[in-house]
Design an enzyme around this catalytic site. Structure first.
Site, PDB file in Angstrom:
ATOM      1  N   PHE A  83       1.098  -1.276   0.507  1.00 59.77           N
ATOM      2  CA  PHE A  83       0.145   0.135   0.104  1.00 59.77           C
ATOM      3  C   PHE A  83       0.899   1.499  -0.266  1.00 59.77           C
ATOM      4  O   PHE A  83       1.449   1.192  -0.646  1.00 59.77           O
ATOM      5  CB  PHE A  83      -0.866   0.015   1.262  1.00 59.77           C
ATOM      6  CG  PHE A  83      -1.720  -1.035   0.948  1.00 59.77           C
ATOM      7  CD1 PHE A  83      -2.894  -1.045  -0.019  1.00 59.77           C
ATOM      8  CD2 PHE A  83      -1.481  -2.370   1.361  1.00 59.77           C
ATOM      9  CE1 PHE A  83      -4.021  -2.168   0.017  1.00 59.77           C
ATOM     10  CE2 PHE A  83      -3.048  -3.318   1.510  1.00 59.77           C
ATOM     11  CZ  PHE A  83      -3.838  -3.429   0.766  1.00 59.77           C
ATOM     12  N   SER A  84       0.838   2.125   0.939  1.00 64.71           N
ATOM     13  CA  SER A  84       1.525   3.890   0.460  1.00 64.71           C
ATOM     14  C   SER A  84       3.215   3.883   1.212  1.00 64.71           C
ATOM     15  O   SER A  84       3.669   4.594   0.882  1.00 64.71           O
ATOM     16  CB  SER A  84       0.578   4.491   1.536  1.00 64.71           C
ATOM     17  OG  SER A  84      -0.334   4.600   1.353  1.00 64.71           O
ATOM     18  N   THR A  85       3.113   2.209   1.494  1.00 68.30           N
ATOM     19  CA  THR A  85       4.617   2.651   1.763  1.00 68.30           C
ATOM     20  C   THR A  85       5.396   2.529   0.319  1.00 68.30           C
ATOM     21  O   THR A  85       6.626   3.195  -0.039  1.00 68.30           O
ATOM     22  CB  THR A  85       4.884   1.189   2.165  1.00 68.30           C
ATOM     23  OG1 THR A  85       4.378   0.361   3.677  1.00 68.30           O
ATOM     24  CG2 THR A  85       6.700   0.342   2.528  1.00 68.30           C
ATOM     25  N   LYS A 141       4.811   5.100  -1.177  1.00 68.69           N
ATOM     26  CA  LYS A 141       5.245   6.352  -1.534  1.00 68.69           C
ATOM     27  C   LYS A 141       6.494   6.838  -1.713  1.00 68.69           C
ATOM     28  O   LYS A 141       7.353   8.135  -1.865  1.00 68.69           O
ATOM     29  CB  LYS A 141       4.579   7.457  -0.894  1.00 68.69           C
ATOM     30  CG  LYS A 141       2.661   6.963  -1.200  1.00 68.69           C
ATOM     31  CD  LYS A 141       1.808   8.280  -0.534  1.00 68.69           C
ATOM     32  CE  LYS A 141       0.413   7.946  -0.432  1.00 68.69           C
ATOM     33  NZ  LYS A 141      -0.625   6.987  -0.523  1.00 68.69           N
ATOM     34  N   TYR A 191      -3.944  14.283   2.572  1.00 70.01           N
ATOM     35  CA  TYR A 191      -3.077  13.447   2.162  1.00 70.01           C
ATOM     36  C   TYR A 191      -3.277  13.000   1.068  1.00 70.01           C
ATOM     37  O   TYR A 191      -5.001  12.628   0.873  1.00 70.01           O
ATOM     38  CB  TYR A 191      -3.359  12.432   3.775  1.00 70.01           C
ATOM     39  CG  TYR A 191      -2.837  11.305   3.782  1.00 70.01           C
ATOM     40  CD1 TYR A 191      -1.347  11.488   2.415  1.00 70.01           C
ATOM     41  CD2 TYR A 191      -3.312  10.222   3.270  1.00 70.01           C
ATOM     42  CE1 TYR A 191      -0.834   9.505   2.739  1.00 70.01           C
ATOM     43  CE2 TYR A 191      -2.394   8.887   3.522  1.00 70.01           C
ATOM     44  CZ  TYR A 191      -0.822   8.413   3.157  1.00 70.01           C
ATOM     45  OH  TYR A 191      -0.609   7.809   2.428  1.00 70.01           O
TER      46      TYR A 191
END
Length: 401
Positions: A78-80, A82, A169
């Site tokens: 997931f957002s890791t 980014k 965010y």
């Protein structure tokens, strides 16, 4: 499992099949192994570097109900991702292809529509572009898989006026925005750029947004469902979007059909760097290991020290209107939030929905990364498993300093 000092390096071409545990990091390893005692806990991996040397590379649990987690299991994080996408753009900025204080429209002319002509790369990378909305952005349940359509929709969208008061965010859209800038200034696909700028220099392949077909058997099965309530995803999203305190979360992270999309094999066909990154903990720890070590690892320079100084600088301390907290956004990263009173304030990294995460702490020289297929709490960023593991790692690194 072998207990070693950090002197032995991970071979990027032929990843180790035995574990690494530096004796100083045994308490961290013990905490990790206790997390995966049966199939209900799923599985995961934890890796760390200290001053450029690997000190942890461990895994445990189950990749699926009938398959153990192994040294080469990878996980949707997931957002890791980014943080990986941001590091690509920083590499391009070092070569003068991108200027943080230039308007995004300089590189992506269509972006200047609907009052966005003055929004800078710096504002975009610190979630101040006002383009957090994924809900309703593109039509169709799997519309987010069409990166060209998403980019076009973002270019045409009007920015949320709350951007002028603080960050919001960009839970899903951030990766598309960063990727489009990178594509425009290089003429390369984002998959090519990740290989060229991150995977190649670090000697590890597992930095995937679009996962190669012949590697998909390695992906751990994500469970349980993403929906935070017993009601159907669509109903939950609609209800939350009408509640003042939770409206931003629903807009940013609860696009139509996203719960199905995140569990579908189709998620690995697209390049959506805000949420569909697939990694090993080993790869993430290696990237952040360079950032914790003055920008260099094993003779490969990932970022210059002057770039790191900019990357570590807090861009905004204002309250985030999506998350409801003050994340103190850096350029594409947040601090490594850990379960300690004394936080590593100079750290940079990114946590992911459901539990994964990675960060670098230049003050101690530590990098640490955790990936898992067992989704924990449904908060937009993470749950407490990695903050506790990260805290244990920071404590050891501080003692070793």
């Amino acid at each position: 499992m072998s207990a070693e000092t950090g002197a032995r390096r991970v071979d990027g071409e032929h990843p180790r099949t035995e574990m690494i545990v530096d004796p100083r990091f045994l308490p961290v390893a013990d905490r990790f192994f206790k997390m995966f005692r049966d199939t209900r806990n799923g599985g995961g991996a934890l890796a760390a570097y200290l001053h450029g040397e690997p000190v942890l590379d461990i895994w445990a649990g189950w990749a699926s109900r009938d398959k153990r987690w192994t040294h080469d299991t990878v996980a949707l994080s997931f957002s890791t991702g980014k943080g990986v996408a941001s590091t690509v753009l920083h590499r391009l900025a070092e070569r003068g292809l991108v200027d943080y204080d230039e308007p995004v429209a300089t590189y992506w002319p269509e972006f200047g529509a609907a009052g966005k002509e003055s929004i800078t790369v710096r504002e975009l990378m610190s979630h101040r572009a006002g383009l957090h909305r994924a809900r309703g952005l593109v039509p169709g349940r799997f519309g987010l898989l069409d990166s060209d359509a998403v980019a076009s929709a973002l270019a045409a969208a009007s920015p949320d006026p709350r951007r002028l008061a603080g960050p919001g965010y960009h839970a899903v859209t951030y990766g598309n925005l960063v990727a489009e800038i990178a594509i425009r200034v290089t003429g390369l696909s984002f998959t090519e750029l990740v290989e060229q700028e991150i995977a190649g220099p670090l000697g590890l392949r597992e930095f995937w947004f679009h996962v190669p077909q012949d590697e998909r058997h390695r992906i751990a099965r994500v469970f349980p469902r993403l929906n935070p309530t017993p009601a159907p995803w669509a109903v939950t999203g609609t209800v939350l979007s009408r509640l003042p305190g939770l409206r931003g979360v629903a807009e940013a992270g609860m696009a139509e059909g996203f719960d199905e999309l995140a569990r579908s094999p189709a998620a690995h066909d697209a390049v959506m760097p805000g949420w569909n990154g697939v990694f090993t903990a080993r790869a993430l720890a290696r990237m952040y290991g360079a950032l914790a070590n003055g920008g260099e690892l094993d003779g490969a320079r990932l970022l210059k020290e002057e770039t790191l100084e900019q990357v570590l600088e807090v861009q905004t301390r204002r309250r985030d209107y999506v998350l409801g907290i003050r994340p103190n956004w850096r350029l594409g990263y947040h601090p490594g939030w850990v379960a300690l009173r004394e936080q590593p304030l100079q750290s940079i990294g990114h946590f992911g929905f459901g539990g994964s995460g990675a960060f670098a702490d230049p003050e101690t020289g530590l990098s640490i990364a955790f990936v898992t297929n067992r989704l924990g709490s449904v908060t937009p960023i993470s749950d407490m498993r990695f903050p506790r593991l990260g805290a244990a790692g920071v404590v050891v690194a501080r003692r070793a300093a």
